[in-house]
Design a protein around this motif. Structure first.
Motif, mmCIF file in Angstrom:
data_model
loop_
_atom_site.group_PDB
_atom_site.id
_atom_site.type_symbol
_atom_site.label_atom_id
_atom_site.label_comp_id
_atom_site.label_asym_id
_atom_site.label_seq_id
_atom_site.Cartn_x
_atom_site.Cartn_y
_atom_site.Cartn_z
ATOM 1 N N GLU A 135 -3.020 -5.512 -1.762
ATOM 2 C CA GLU A 135 -2.867 -4.421 -0.807
ATOM 3 C C GLU A 135 -3.240 -4.862 0.595
ATOM 4 O O GLU A 135 -4.357 -5.296 0.864
ATOM 5 N N ASN A 159 -3.084 -5.340 -7.604
ATOM 6 C CA ASN A 159 -2.771 -4.305 -6.634
ATOM 7 C C ASN A 159 -2.932 -2.946 -7.304
ATOM 8 O O ASN A 159 -2.309 -2.677 -8.340
ATOM 9 N N TYR A 175 -6.012 4.477 -0.266
ATOM 10 C CA TYR A 175 -6.267 3.053 -0.448
ATOM 11 C C TYR A 175 -6.794 2.793 -1.855
ATOM 12 O O TYR A 175 -7.478 3.635 -2.445
ATOM 13 N N GLY A 233 0.814 -1.210 0.000
ATOM 14 C CA GLY A 233 0.000 0.000 0.000
ATOM 15 C C GLY A 233 0.842 1.250 0.000
ATOM 16 O O GLY A 233 2.065 1.222 -0.178
#
Length: 376
Positions: A75, A84, A257, A42
């Motif tokens: 993530e 991802n 995110y 992340g």
């Protein structure tokens, strides 16, 4: 396939010690490795190199391993596809149009491509076992608590485990002995007693159905808790604990995110305390029921997944990938994925499960089956 996105970061070649017999090990980028940044896949965690190794990394380093890099993952380990939003999709080593599974997909692909001898992954719902199966490798989810999780960024503190991925069970067994203090186990004096959980195996694709028919022929079915009973406790525990871990960032940095991870974490915020505590109680009940069902059986046999590696365009495949793995994350039982015999164009895996704490004997059963399948 291209190896460019297998590693999120790699070690400096000049810093790698040399020596014969030293295992080259890749580490899922959820574990701290001294001097390397831990991203968790992340953009939230500080870009500061870790001051010390995670506990399991320190054990492996002390055994003489050489760390070659930190591997790609979903993530914060909150998916099983290998996609991802920040670091891009991860391609299957045999077909770039397919997913290799996750969340330890980078660890599996690194092994499959020969970039390391074995790799460390984490498994909270199948994140070691799923990519191992889809990539034709061996993967181990140890008994909960066997391998230390200190220095591992958590998804679910209750269900998280750390385990190895390797080309074969023998290498995975050696890796787990390096990662944990396994008790000695004498060689079995008889063929293993295997069984299948009644009412569990359906919904397989054609390739998985053919494989399953071949490996399960003649095995007895035993009464077992329905797999659907494990799903509610699994979701309530994982989603609630993940949301609690990320709460401060969800409040202040939601835009950092990926959309899928953000949706999962927000779903976790909606899990009430009553449901969470009930899930923990049900987890204990289910673990006891599984222990009793395994009396008189050396290992339970199951497909690792319902299908071969899905195409990236197949839509939501999470249930098909995690149906047979997440129940034993809920209960904490050890599980080993063995590459299935006679693979077709795409590999499959067979999952073995045994009583809690029986990791050493389970690995011997898995090695026995792997050798037998190789001889056939």
């Amino acid at each position: 396939m291209q190896a460019a996105n297998v590693f999120i970061s790699t070690a400096d070649p000049a810093s790698l010690p040399e020596g014969p017999g030293r295992a080259r090990v890749a580490v899922k980028d959820l574990l701290d490795v001294e001097g390397m940044v831990t991203t968790g896949g992340g953009r939230i965690l500080p870009s500061v190199p870790a001051a010390r190794d995670a506990a399991v990394v320190a054990r492996v380093r002390a055994a003489g391993a050489v760390f070659v890099g930190k591997t790609h993952l979903d993530e914060f380990a909150f998916d099983v596809t290998g996609d991802n939003a920040h670091y891009g999709p991860l391609a299957h080593p045999l077909d770039p149009a397919r997913i290799p599974g996750g969340s330890s997909g980078g660890s599996a692909v690194a092994v499959a491509l020969g970039l390391c001898d074995w790799a460390i992954g984490t498994d909270t719902a199948g994140s070691v076992r799923i990519p191992a199966a889809l990539c034709g490798l061996a993967g181990v989810k140890p008994t909960a608590g066997l391998v230390p999780t200190a220095g591992v960024f958590p998804l679910s503190r209750t269900l998280d485990t750390v385990g190895p991925i390797a080309r074969d069970v023998a290498t995975a067994a050696r890796a787990l002995r390096t990662m944990a203090d396994l008790p000695s186990c004498p060689p079995p004096a008889r063929p293993p007693r295997l069984a299948v959980p009644a009412g569990w195996v359906d919904g397989l694709d054609d390739a998985a159905a053919r494989m399953w028919e071949a490996v399960s022929a003649g095995l007895p079915e035993i009464p077992f808790p329905a797999w659907e009973r494990f799903m509610g406790p699994f979701q309530h525990i994982v989603y609630a604990e993940a949301a609690a871990q990320h709460k401060r960032w969800l409040d202040t940095r939601p835009g950092d995110y990926g959309p899928g991870t953000l949706a999962n974490l927000r779903a976790g915020l909606a899990v009430g305390a009553v449901d969470y505590l009930a899930a923990l109680s049900e987890r204990t009940r289910l673990a006891g029921e599984v222990d009793r069902a395994l009396d008189g059986v050396d290992a339970l046999l199951l497909p690792a997944t319902c299908c071969v590696a899905p195409l990236r365009t197949d839509g939501d495949v999470r249930e098909r990938l995690g149906r047979f793995t997440s129940p034993f994350s809920v209960t904490g039982h050890p599980a080993v994925v063995v590459p299935a015999p006679d693979p077709g164009p795409l590999p499959l895996g067979v999952q073995l499960v045994s009583r809690r704490g029986s990791d050493a004997s389970l690995l011997q059963v898995a090695e026995h089956l792997e050798r037998a399948w190789q001889r056939d």
